[in-house]
Design an enzyme around this catalytic site. Structure first.
Site, PDB file in Angstrom:
ATOM      1  N   TYR A 192     -15.476 -16.277  -8.517  1.00  0.00           N
ATOM      2  CA  TYR A 192     -14.788 -16.069  -7.231  1.00  0.00           C
ATOM      3  C   TYR A 192     -15.256 -14.776  -6.573  1.00  0.00           C
ATOM      4  O   TYR A 192     -15.545 -14.739  -5.372  1.00  0.00           O
ATOM      5  CB  TYR A 192     -13.274 -16.039  -7.484  1.00  0.00           C
TER       6      TYR A 192
ATOM      7  N   SER B 216     -12.449 -11.745   0.764  1.00  0.00           N
ATOM      8  CA  SER B 216     -11.396 -11.307  -0.161  1.00  0.00           C
ATOM      9  C   SER B 216     -11.682  -9.866  -0.595  1.00  0.00           C
ATOM     10  O   SER B 216     -12.826  -9.399  -0.490  1.00  0.00           O
ATOM     11  CB  SER B 216     -11.416 -12.221  -1.396  1.00  0.00           C
TER      12      SER B 216
HETATM   13  P1  NAD Z   1      -4.504 -22.518  -0.733  1.00  0.00           P
HETATM   14  O1  NAD Z   1      -4.880 -23.059  -2.070  1.00  0.00           O
HETATM   15  O2  NAD Z   1      -3.074 -22.431  -0.356  1.00  0.00           O
HETATM   16  O3  NAD Z   1      -5.238 -23.366   0.402  1.00  0.00           O
HETATM   17  C1  NAD Z   1      -6.539 -23.827   0.292  1.00  0.00           C
HETATM   18  C2  NAD Z   1      -6.656 -25.101   1.132  1.00  0.00           C
HETATM   19  O4  NAD Z   1      -8.007 -25.547   1.025  1.00  0.00           O
HETATM   20  C3  NAD Z   1      -5.764 -26.249   0.630  1.00  0.00           C
HETATM   21  O5  NAD Z   1      -5.079 -26.834   1.709  1.00  0.00           O
HETATM   22  C4  NAD Z   1      -6.747 -27.229  -0.007  1.00  0.00           C
HETATM   23  O6  NAD Z   1      -6.346 -28.587   0.099  1.00  0.00           O
HETATM   24  C5  NAD Z   1      -7.998 -26.953   0.816  1.00  0.00           C
HETATM   25  N1  NAD Z   1      -9.233 -27.330   0.116  1.00  0.00           N
HETATM   26  C6  NAD Z   1      -9.538 -27.129  -1.197  1.00  0.00           C
HETATM   27  N2  NAD Z   1     -10.736 -27.645  -1.484  1.00  0.00           N
HETATM   28  C7  NAD Z   1     -11.207 -28.184  -0.319  1.00  0.00           C
HETATM   29  C8  NAD Z   1     -12.386 -28.885   0.027  1.00  0.00           C
HETATM   30  N3  NAD Z   1     -13.344 -29.133  -0.873  1.00  0.00           N
HETATM   31  N4  NAD Z   1     -12.536 -29.287   1.305  1.00  0.00           N
HETATM   32  C9  NAD Z   1     -11.573 -29.063   2.234  1.00  0.00           C
HETATM   33  N5  NAD Z   1     -10.431 -28.421   1.955  1.00  0.00           N
HETATM   34  C10 NAD Z   1     -10.246 -27.980   0.701  1.00  0.00           C
HETATM   35  O7  NAD Z   1      -5.255 -21.128  -0.627  1.00  0.00           O
HETATM   36  P2  NAD Z   1      -4.927 -19.830   0.215  1.00  0.00           P
HETATM   37  O8  NAD Z   1      -4.375 -18.844  -0.709  1.00  0.00           O
HETATM   38  O9  NAD Z   1      -4.206 -20.163   1.462  1.00  0.00           O
HETATM   39  O10 NAD Z   1      -6.410 -19.340   0.530  1.00  0.00           O
HETATM   40  C11 NAD Z   1      -7.066 -19.553   1.755  1.00  0.00           C
HETATM   41  C12 NAD Z   1      -8.331 -18.715   1.757  1.00  0.00           C
HETATM   42  O11 NAD Z   1      -7.999 -17.335   1.617  1.00  0.00           O
HETATM   43  C13 NAD Z   1      -9.303 -19.018   0.615  1.00  0.00           C
HETATM   44  O12 NAD Z   1     -10.632 -18.905   1.077  1.00  0.00           O
HETATM   45  C14 NAD Z   1      -9.003 -17.930  -0.385  1.00  0.00           C
HETATM   46  O13 NAD Z   1     -10.083 -17.701  -1.238  1.00  0.00           O
HETATM   47  C15 NAD Z   1      -8.739 -16.773   0.554  1.00  0.00           C
HETATM   48  N6  NAD Z   1      -7.987 -15.648  -0.021  1.00  0.00           N
HETATM   49  C16 NAD Z   1      -6.754 -15.807  -0.558  1.00  0.00           C
HETATM   50  C17 NAD Z   1      -6.081 -14.690  -1.044  1.00  0.00           C
HETATM   51  C18 NAD Z   1      -4.703 -14.784  -1.636  1.00  0.00           C
HETATM   52  O14 NAD Z   1      -4.174 -13.761  -2.059  1.00  0.00           O
HETATM   53  N7  NAD Z   1      -4.115 -15.957  -1.686  1.00  0.00           N
HETATM   54  C19 NAD Z   1      -6.666 -13.438  -0.997  1.00  0.00           C
HETATM   55  C20 NAD Z   1      -7.926 -13.318  -0.444  1.00  0.00           C
HETATM   56  C21 NAD Z   1      -8.573 -14.422   0.051  1.00  0.00           C
END
Ligand code: NAD
Length: 283
Positions: free
Chosen positions: A179, A166
């Site tokens: 985070y 991130s």
């Molecule tokens: P999201 O919440 O839409 O998806 C996360 C998924 O992980 C969900 O399907 C959830 O059920 C699953 N999950 C949660 N806990 C779990 C566990 N213990 N075991 C297995 N699965 C589990 O999130 P997102 O926004 O799609 O993020 C995906 C990745 O990208 C993450 O690592 C997040 O930190 C990273 N990220 C997101 C952003 C953003 O702007 N959204 C920016 C930078 C990084």
């Protein structure tokens, strides 16, 4: 010379943790489009199955949902056995599960003379339970699946791991210390593991998404009442040279590039996909 392509990914087996989420779904779509077999390993099996069925129908690729908790080694070993049985040995792992939580978020950005008498809203009021949960999900939740799901790669002397970092890993945003620290640890671990595995044919890289509006951050970047950006959301857009949040599809190119043999000599790097955010000094 033949045109470069992602053909090497056809019929390979890819596991993506958290693949049922917003960003994960976009990554799965891209990987399915080149004929890779995919297991969406998610704690939410129902959504994983639904996303898998939709993408399989749309792309013609074999996509399955598998229940897995990235914090529980036994559940991951169980998932691996199922994936091996249904799809074959694993070639690619994407560690997509991760996220923040309101429980690990300070209410105020900085301590000032105006709020110094209300330390509950600051760093000093953070509950360790929330802090531990977020740190574990993002760090241990990458470490454990990597231990379990790279075993076939080790046996084959070939494979790829793609971690999801991130922007917070470079410069922490206010309010979300757990985070930010956890994602910084992902960059460090990506480098460490890339060295550890370099001589046995396994590459380890990461992408660092900029800002995308998803479940985990909507409460911070949107004003629920008006539907407009919150002041924090507006600040992000103002600090992103391209002037917008990313679309989940924006991650697809970097994902395919890093998991395909076209990046054969690349290991231990983190690619920002951020509309220029990390390049901008704010002035
Ligand atoms: P999201 O919440 O839409 O998806 C996360 C998924 O992980 C969900 O399907 C959830 O059920 C699953 N999950 C949660 N806990 C779990 C566990 N213990 N075991 C297995 N699965 C589990 O999130 P997102 O926004 O799609 O993020 C995906 C990745 O990208 C993450 O690592 C997040 O930190 C990273 N990220 C997101 C952003 C953003 O702007 N959204 C920016 C930078 C990084």
């Amino acid at each position: 010379m033949q045109a470069l392509s992602f053909n090497d990914l056809k019929d390979k087996v890819c596991v993506i943790t958290g693949g049922a989420g917003v960003l994960g779904t976009a990554m799965v779509k891209a990987i399915a489009s080149v004929g890779t077999k995919i297991a969406i390993a998610d704690i939410n099996k129902e959504v994983a199955d639904k996303v898998a069925a939709e993408i399989a129908a749309e792309s013609g690729a074999e996509v399955i949902g598998v229940a897995a908790n990235v914090l529980d080694k036994e559940s991951l070993e169980f998932a691996k056995a199922e994936i091996n049985k249904r799809l074959g040995p694993i070639d690619i792992l994407i560690n997509g599960a991760g996220g923040n939580s309101p429980q690990a978020t300070t209410k105020v950005e900085t301590i000032t003379e105006d709020n110094i008498d209300n330390l509950e809203d600051t760093f000093y009021g953070l509950q360790m339970e929330g802090f531990d949960k977020v740190f574990a999900l993002n760090f241990k939740g990458t470490l454990l699946p990597t231990m379990v799901f790279t075993r076939d790669m080790l046996a084959n002397r070939k494979g790829v791991v793609l971690n999801v970092s991130s922007m917070n890993s470079y410069k922490p945003l206010t309010k979300i210390p757990a985070y930010s620290a956890a994602k910084a640890s992902i960059n460090n671990f990506t480098e460490w593991l890339s060295v550890h595995l370099a001589k046995v044919g396994i590459r380890v890289n990461a992408i660092a998404p900029g800002f995308f509006i998803t479940h985990q951050n909507r409460f911070l970047v949107m004003d629920e009442k008006t539907g407009n950006y919150s002041p924090r959301g507006q600040k992000i857009v103002d600090n992103t040279p391209m002037g917008k949040f990313g679309e989940p599809e924006d991650l697809q190119g970097a994902t395919l590039f890093l998991i395909s043999d076209v990046s054969n000599f690349i290991t231990g790097i983190v690619i920002p996909v951020d509309g220029g955010y990390s390049a901008f000094g704010g002035v």
